[in-house]
Each structure stands twice: as structure tokens, then as C-alpha cells.
Write an enzyme that holds these catalytic residues in place. Sequence first.
Site, PDB file in Angstrom:
ATOM      1  N   ARG A 208      45.115  23.768  37.727  1.00  0.00           N
ATOM      2  CA  ARG A 208      43.851  23.136  38.093  1.00  0.00           C
ATOM      3  C   ARG A 208      43.239  22.518  36.838  1.00  0.00           C
ATOM      4  NH1 ARG A 208      45.521  23.314  42.505  1.00  0.00           N
ATOM      5  NH2 ARG A 208      44.527  24.089  44.420  1.00  0.00           N
ATOM      6  N   GLU A 237      38.729  15.209  39.155  1.00  0.00           N
ATOM      7  CA  GLU A 237      39.574  14.406  40.035  1.00  0.00           C
ATOM      8  C   GLU A 237      38.733  13.930  41.219  1.00  0.00           C
ATOM      9  OE1 GLU A 237      43.122  16.461  41.261  1.00  0.00           O
ATOM     10  OE2 GLU A 237      43.626  17.074  39.226  1.00  0.00           O
ATOM     11  N   HIS A 254      48.193  14.803  39.929  1.00  0.00           N
ATOM     12  CA  HIS A 254      48.167  16.049  40.694  1.00  0.00           C
ATOM     13  C   HIS A 254      49.252  16.026  41.777  1.00  0.00           C
ATOM     14  CE1 HIS A 254      45.322  19.496  42.141  1.00  0.00           C
ATOM     15  NE2 HIS A 254      46.600  19.830  42.254  1.00  0.00           N
TER      16      HIS A 254
END
Length: 371
Positions: A208, A237, A254
Site C-alpha cells: 500500500r 492514488e 498498482h
Amino acid sequence: MHIVADENMPALECFERRGTVTRVNGRTLTRDALADAEVLLVRSVTRVDRALLEGTPVRFVGSATIGTDHVDRAALDALGIAFAHAPGCNARAVAEYVLQALLLACQRQGRTLHESRVGVVGLGNVGGRVAAWLNALGATVIGCDPPLARSGARAPVPLTGLDAVLDADLITLHVPLTLDGEDATRHLLDAERLALLGPEQTLISTCRGAVIDNRALARQLAAGQGPLTLLDVWENEPRPDPALLERVWLGSPHVAGYSVEGKWRGTAMLHDAWCRWAGEAAPGATPPVSGETLDAPVHDEADLLALLRRAYRLHEDDRRLREALAGDDPGAAFDALRKHYPPRHELLYWRHQGEVAAPFKPLASRLFAPE
């Protein structure tokens, strides 16, 4: 039954046999879309909380993801809504990404992975698999996982403190994002800990974005003092810090776990969980496989890297990310890269053919066989 699902979820045919499936943009989902929905299926971009669900007919929420930091579990419990997620669904895809990243970094830094010290932070489904693969390769691996250490459970590698792991040649992060408690991971690598890392080291993160203080890392890299950095995840993000992207060696949007098989497993695991919740038998399902052959010998680490790159090329994700975020709407571009991600298959998808040197056979047997 009405099922609302993130439009980026594949293999929804199993749910379509149960009712009507409406596909939505997971990042912009609102309560209005759930007015008559009984089931909600999401990915990591949807914040699932009381504000979204209270007063709706939703009784089952499934997240086709490993992490659950986007879901308010306490609120779901209070509302009487069942929850399921998919731990481990894309662990193999992320591990293949990390193995390629480690080999690429070693190639760039003039070292071999076998002779390097690798620190793995977090030894869950992904980190544990990465550690096991590196053990099979004969690398020196140390790990940091305080909850695992306290539990007394067997670890795949020797456990130590975080500062000792940050002394390794290559460091890869595999922890969930937690905001409080003794094992909080938000800014686990803050400015102080990042300052322990130098240019001769490598830092990889596929967990993360907020596990690393992105601004502190950008400052360190701008000063030429930080590690060789490969990031798949970012704070804020879908709008990563442009200053950080400019200075990392390789980046991706990601998608470390975005394999066809990983996405398929995520949906299948949610369907199995829904069947158990509904008191129904879960039908067996078979993941996609190919009759195609990857014909490539593995005599050394260069061959191993070439084999991994036959299936997936990290540099292509980096190129696409930099080109997309240079446009007028970086946030939309970031999401578009994920939505329209080209099919990427795990090594299990193919049959491998080619001579494998003895030192690489233990790893090859894991790469091409279910575990």
C-alpha cells in the site's frame, strides 16, 4: 437478486447465473447505485463504510482483494452485513513481479540475487511466498513480522527487527495498511527510517502506498541519497506525486497482482464465500490454462530473468505509467491504465520446457507447479 460489481472485475459469469449484475465505476460508486442491490462486489478503490451502505438493502459485500483497509469492518458488522475478501488470490502474481524486480535490481547494481541479503517486511500470503521462493533459490533472507513473531507460528525465514531488515541489500514490503495500534504500518518507512537506506540498496513496495512516506522518499531521492526504488503503490492514488515518480527507477500503476489468474481467483473466492453465506453448495471452477509452451532454459540468473520477462515485462508498465501521467488528467489516466490493463498471465498458465540447471530446480518447481 441484484448484484452491483466493480466494472474491472472479471469472471462475473458465476454471479450472473445468480441474478442481475450491474457494473459500475468503483471509484465513483454512490449510495444511489445500491438502491435495490443485495450484493456489492468491489476492489480496493471503493471506500465501503456506513455512509455508503446504511439504509440500502445490501446484505453481502465482497472485495476481490488481499487488503481490507478500504472497508470499515466494524460498520458492516453493526449493520448486519456479511463480508468476504480474497486473501492470497493474487499472491503468486505479486511474487512473480517482485522476483523480476529483485533480479532487475541486482542486474543494475552488479550483484547476484543468490549472493545478496534480502529483507522481507511482512510474511503473509505474498511476503511468505516471496521468502519461500528466495529460499529455494539459495538467497539469504531475513524477515520482519511482529504479529507473526508474537504468535509463535513457524516463519519461513529468520525473524528480526525492522531496522535489521533495513540493513539488507534488497528490501521488499508486504504489509497491510493499518493506521493505529502497536503494529500500525502507515508511514512505517518514515523520513527517519528512510534515512537508513543508501544508494547501494534497493527498496520495492507492492503493498500500500502510505506504508512509505512518499514525500520524504521523494526528498531523499532528489538529494541522491536514497535507495534504488521500485514502486507499484503510491500515496494519493490515483494521483501519485510527480516528483516521486520522476525519481523512482521503475514504477507501475498498482498492478503487481493484476494477472488474469489472480483476478479470476478473486472473483471465484467471493462466489464461494457468497455460496457459503447463502447456504448453497459452491460449484468447482477451473482457472484459465494454456496449451502453449514457454521454451527457455534456466542456467543462471540472467536466464531466469529472461524467462520471467517472457511472461511479463515490468519496464512496459513503467513506460505506460510515465506516458499516461504526463497528460492533462493524471488521475483519470492512472485509472485507465488499470481498467484497460493488457492480459498478463502467471507462469502456471504455460507449460515450461527447457533445461534447468540444478541450483534453479527447487525454484522452478515452485514457479510452474501449484502450491
